[in-house]
Design a protein around this motif. Structure first.
Motif, PDB file in Angstrom:
ATOM      1  N   ALA A 148       1.420   1.532   5.560  1.00 49.23           N
ATOM      2  CA  ALA A 148       0.123   0.555   5.742  1.00 49.23           C
ATOM      3  C   ALA A 148       0.177  -0.609   4.948  1.00 49.23           C
ATOM      4  O   ALA A 148       0.236  -1.709   5.044  1.00 49.23           O
ATOM      5  CB  ALA A 148      -1.284   1.346   5.765  1.00 49.23           C
ATOM      6  N   THR A 149       0.089  -0.149   3.387  1.00 51.15           N
ATOM      7  CA  THR A 149       0.292  -1.161   2.377  1.00 51.15           C
ATOM      8  C   THR A 149       1.651  -2.129   2.391  1.00 51.15           C
ATOM      9  O   THR A 149       1.553  -3.320   2.281  1.00 51.15           O
ATOM     10  CB  THR A 149       0.237  -0.502   1.225  1.00 51.15           C
ATOM     11  N   SER A 150       2.656  -1.562   2.810  1.00 46.27           N
ATOM     12  CA  SER A 150       4.027  -2.352   2.983  1.00 46.27           C
ATOM     13  C   SER A 150       3.691  -3.228   3.972  1.00 46.27           C
ATOM     14  O   SER A 150       4.236  -4.480   4.085  1.00 46.27           O
ATOM     15  CB  SER A 150       5.010  -1.331   3.189  1.00 46.27           C
ATOM     16  N   CYS A 151       3.182  -2.709   5.265  1.00 42.84           N
ATOM     17  CA  CYS A 151       3.055  -3.784   6.545  1.00 42.84           C
ATOM     18  C   CYS A 151       2.147  -4.878   5.961  1.00 42.84           C
ATOM     19  O   CYS A 151       2.535  -6.214   6.275  1.00 42.84           O
ATOM     20  CB  CYS A 151       2.429  -3.115   7.542  1.00 42.84           C
ATOM     21  N   SER A 152       1.081  -4.697   5.446  1.00 41.35           N
ATOM     22  CA  SER A 152       0.069  -5.595   4.964  1.00 41.35           C
ATOM     23  C   SER A 152       0.698  -6.713   3.964  1.00 41.35           C
ATOM     24  O   SER A 152       0.817  -8.063   4.292  1.00 41.35           O
ATOM     25  CB  SER A 152      -1.015  -5.046   4.207  1.00 41.35           C
ATOM     26  N   THR A 153       1.704  -6.077   3.087  1.00 41.95           N
ATOM     27  CA  THR A 153       2.460  -7.010   2.048  1.00 41.95           C
ATOM     28  C   THR A 153       3.181  -7.778   3.153  1.00 41.95           C
ATOM     29  O   THR A 153       3.386  -9.058   2.769  1.00 41.95           O
ATOM     30  CB  THR A 153       3.060  -6.261   0.906  1.00 41.95           C
ATOM     31  N   ASP A 154       4.043  -7.245   3.845  1.00 43.72           N
ATOM     32  CA  ASP A 154       5.282  -7.921   4.499  1.00 43.72           C
ATOM     33  C   ASP A 154       4.733  -9.183   5.374  1.00 43.72           C
ATOM     34  O   ASP A 154       5.260 -10.048   5.464  1.00 43.72           O
ATOM     35  CB  ASP A 154       6.050  -6.952   5.239  1.00 43.72           C
ATOM     36  N   ILE A 155       3.554  -8.553   6.165  1.00 42.76           N
ATOM     37  CA  ILE A 155       3.042  -9.496   7.094  1.00 42.76           C
ATOM     38  C   ILE A 155       2.375 -10.865   6.313  1.00 42.76           C
ATOM     39  O   ILE A 155       2.479 -11.943   6.716  1.00 42.76           O
ATOM     40  CB  ILE A 155       1.905  -9.073   8.107  1.00 42.76           C
ATOM     41  N   ARG A 156       1.897 -10.604   5.208  1.00 40.93           N
ATOM     42  CA  ARG A 156       0.929 -11.832   4.457  1.00 40.93           C
ATOM     43  C   ARG A 156       2.101 -12.568   4.134  1.00 40.93           C
ATOM     44  O   ARG A 156       1.916 -13.873   4.140  1.00 40.93           O
ATOM     45  CB  ARG A 156       0.266 -11.155   3.322  1.00 40.93           C
ATOM     46  N   ALA A 157       3.105 -12.011   3.371  1.00 42.59           N
ATOM     47  CA  ALA A 157       4.374 -12.987   2.841  1.00 42.59           C
ATOM     48  C   ALA A 157       4.872 -13.820   4.042  1.00 42.59           C
ATOM     49  O   ALA A 157       5.042 -14.761   3.746  1.00 42.59           O
ATOM     50  CB  ALA A 157       5.301 -12.139   2.130  1.00 42.59           C
ATOM     51  N   ALA A 190       8.517  -4.360  11.939  1.00 42.87           N
ATOM     52  CA  ALA A 190       8.567  -3.352  12.684  1.00 42.87           C
ATOM     53  C   ALA A 190       7.920  -1.889  12.125  1.00 42.87           C
ATOM     54  O   ALA A 190       7.869  -1.910  10.989  1.00 42.87           O
ATOM     55  CB  ALA A 190      10.101  -2.882  12.910  1.00 42.87           C
ATOM     56  N   GLY A 191       7.374  -1.489  13.166  1.00 45.27           N
ATOM     57  CA  GLY A 191       6.752  -0.049  12.813  1.00 45.27           C
ATOM     58  C   GLY A 191       5.333  -0.267  12.310  1.00 45.27           C
ATOM     59  O   GLY A 191       4.667   0.531  11.655  1.00 45.27           O
ATOM     60  N   CYS A 192       4.740  -1.511  12.440  1.00 42.04           N
ATOM     61  CA  CYS A 192       3.449  -1.727  11.700  1.00 42.04           C
ATOM     62  C   CYS A 192       2.280  -1.990  12.835  1.00 42.04           C
ATOM     63  O   CYS A 192       1.247  -2.273  12.559  1.00 42.04           O
ATOM     64  CB  CYS A 192       3.419  -3.155  11.160  1.00 42.04           C
ATOM     65  N   ASP A 193       2.499  -1.346  14.190  1.00 40.55           N
ATOM     66  CA  ASP A 193       1.697  -1.725  15.423  1.00 40.55           C
ATOM     67  C   ASP A 193       0.392  -1.048  15.071  1.00 40.55           C
ATOM     68  O   ASP A 193      -0.816  -1.784  15.324  1.00 40.55           O
ATOM     69  CB  ASP A 193       2.105  -1.324  16.493  1.00 40.55           C
ATOM     70  N   GLU A 194       0.362   0.010  14.544  1.00 37.03           N
ATOM     71  CA  GLU A 194      -0.999   0.733  14.315  1.00 37.03           C
ATOM     72  C   GLU A 194      -1.799   0.000  13.231  1.00 37.03           C
ATOM     73  O   GLU A 194      -3.094   0.132  13.317  1.00 37.03           O
ATOM     74  CB  GLU A 194      -0.844   2.151  14.067  1.00 37.03           C
TER      75      GLU A 194
END
Length: 288
Positions: A148-157, A190-194
């Motif tokens: 969840a943290t990784s998804c937030s970091t990647d999408i924000r960037a 990828a893999g961040c849908d939830e």
């Protein structure tokens, strides 16, 4: 030519020093974590698993007290029994607590360092306790949080990239632009849908704040730069007062570059040092 001299002068007076980042000592970090998670480990191989792994490993024995885990000066990297009085009893919470305490005690260490040096030790301890399956499930839950943290970091960037919203969110003032870029970034990660709904809400809030306060933030930046310029100028002028900067330069050259440090009977060295520092005279004339 005059402009270059002025900048050179100010740079000499205000040259910053950069501190090298401390390197994490894995040995000291392990000692610290052991003082929380490996109490009496010599007589109880399952200690790390019981204290900081999973409750499935059982409750650690309470008799015998805590044995010393370090020698000499390294004792400063371990937690005392008084400090351990505040440690949680739940293994998961205790591990998190131990990580925070030890990161503050051992310079240069991060949460990633804790995971690198200690996860495998807890896993080995859990195998000794016969609960590797339960521990694997615990690691899977932790991985989900990390995801969840990784998804937030990647999408924000992705969103604040200059080709999309930009770091000031100026290109995403409208919801249509924001949604267009968010759709692109969500697909790339990828893999961040939830997690997308929560991430969208957080980023929307950040965008709204940035846009609403854009003028204030800009004014603060302009003021900060103006104050910095004025401070540099004042410092430079102070360096010219009574030839302070030049005198410091001469003494530095004498101490570091002259074999006899411009001592008595070596006036030629001081004369040479003075000549090397004469550029301060020229620079100070330009600031008058």
């Amino acid at each position: 030519m005059n402009t270059r001299i002025t900048f050179f002068f100010v740079g000499v007076l205000l040259c910053p020093s950069f501190a090298l980042g401390a390197t994490c000592s894995q040995m000291n970090l392990t000692r610290c974590l052991d003082s929380v998670c490996a109490i009496n480990v010599s007589s109880n191989p399952a200690a790390r698993c019981q204290y900081c792994g999973t409750s499935s490993a059982g409750t650690p024995p309470t008799t015998g007290g805590m044995r010393s885990l370090s020698l000499g000066q390294s004792a400063r990297y371990t937690l005392t029994e008084d400090e351990l009085a505040d440690a949680p009893t739940d293994p998961g919470q205790r591990y998190i607590w131990a990580a925070r305490q030890c990161i503050s005690k051992v310079d240069g260490c991060t949460a990633d360092d804790v995971s690198d040096v200690y996860d495998k030790l807890i896993e080995q301890s859990c195998r000794a306790a016969g609960v590797s399956a339960q521990y694997a499930a615990s690691l899977a839950r932790n991985a989900q949080t990390t995801s969840a943290t990784s998804c937030s970091t990647d999408i924000r960037a992705c969103m604040v990239n200059a080709n999309r919203c930009g770091p000031d969110w100026a290109a995403c003032e409208t919801d249509s632009d924001f949604n267009k870029f968010f759709s692109e970034c969500g697909v790339v990660s990828a893999g961040c849908d939830e997690y997308l709904a929560d991430i969208r809400a957080d980023l929307t809030s950040d965008r709204d704040f940035a846009i609403e306060n854009a003028d204030t933030l800009l004014n603060n930046i302009v003021t900060a730069y103006q104050n910095a310029r004025e401070q540099r100028l004042a410092s430079a002028q102070n360096g010219c007062k009574d030839a302070n900067a030049k005198n410091i330069c001469i003494e530095t050259v004498c101490a570091q570059n002259m074999p006899n440090h411009c001592g008595d009977g070596y006036e030629s060295e001081r004369t040479a040092a003075t000549q090397l520092c004469e550029f301060y005279d020229t620079a100070c004339e330009l600031l008058d």
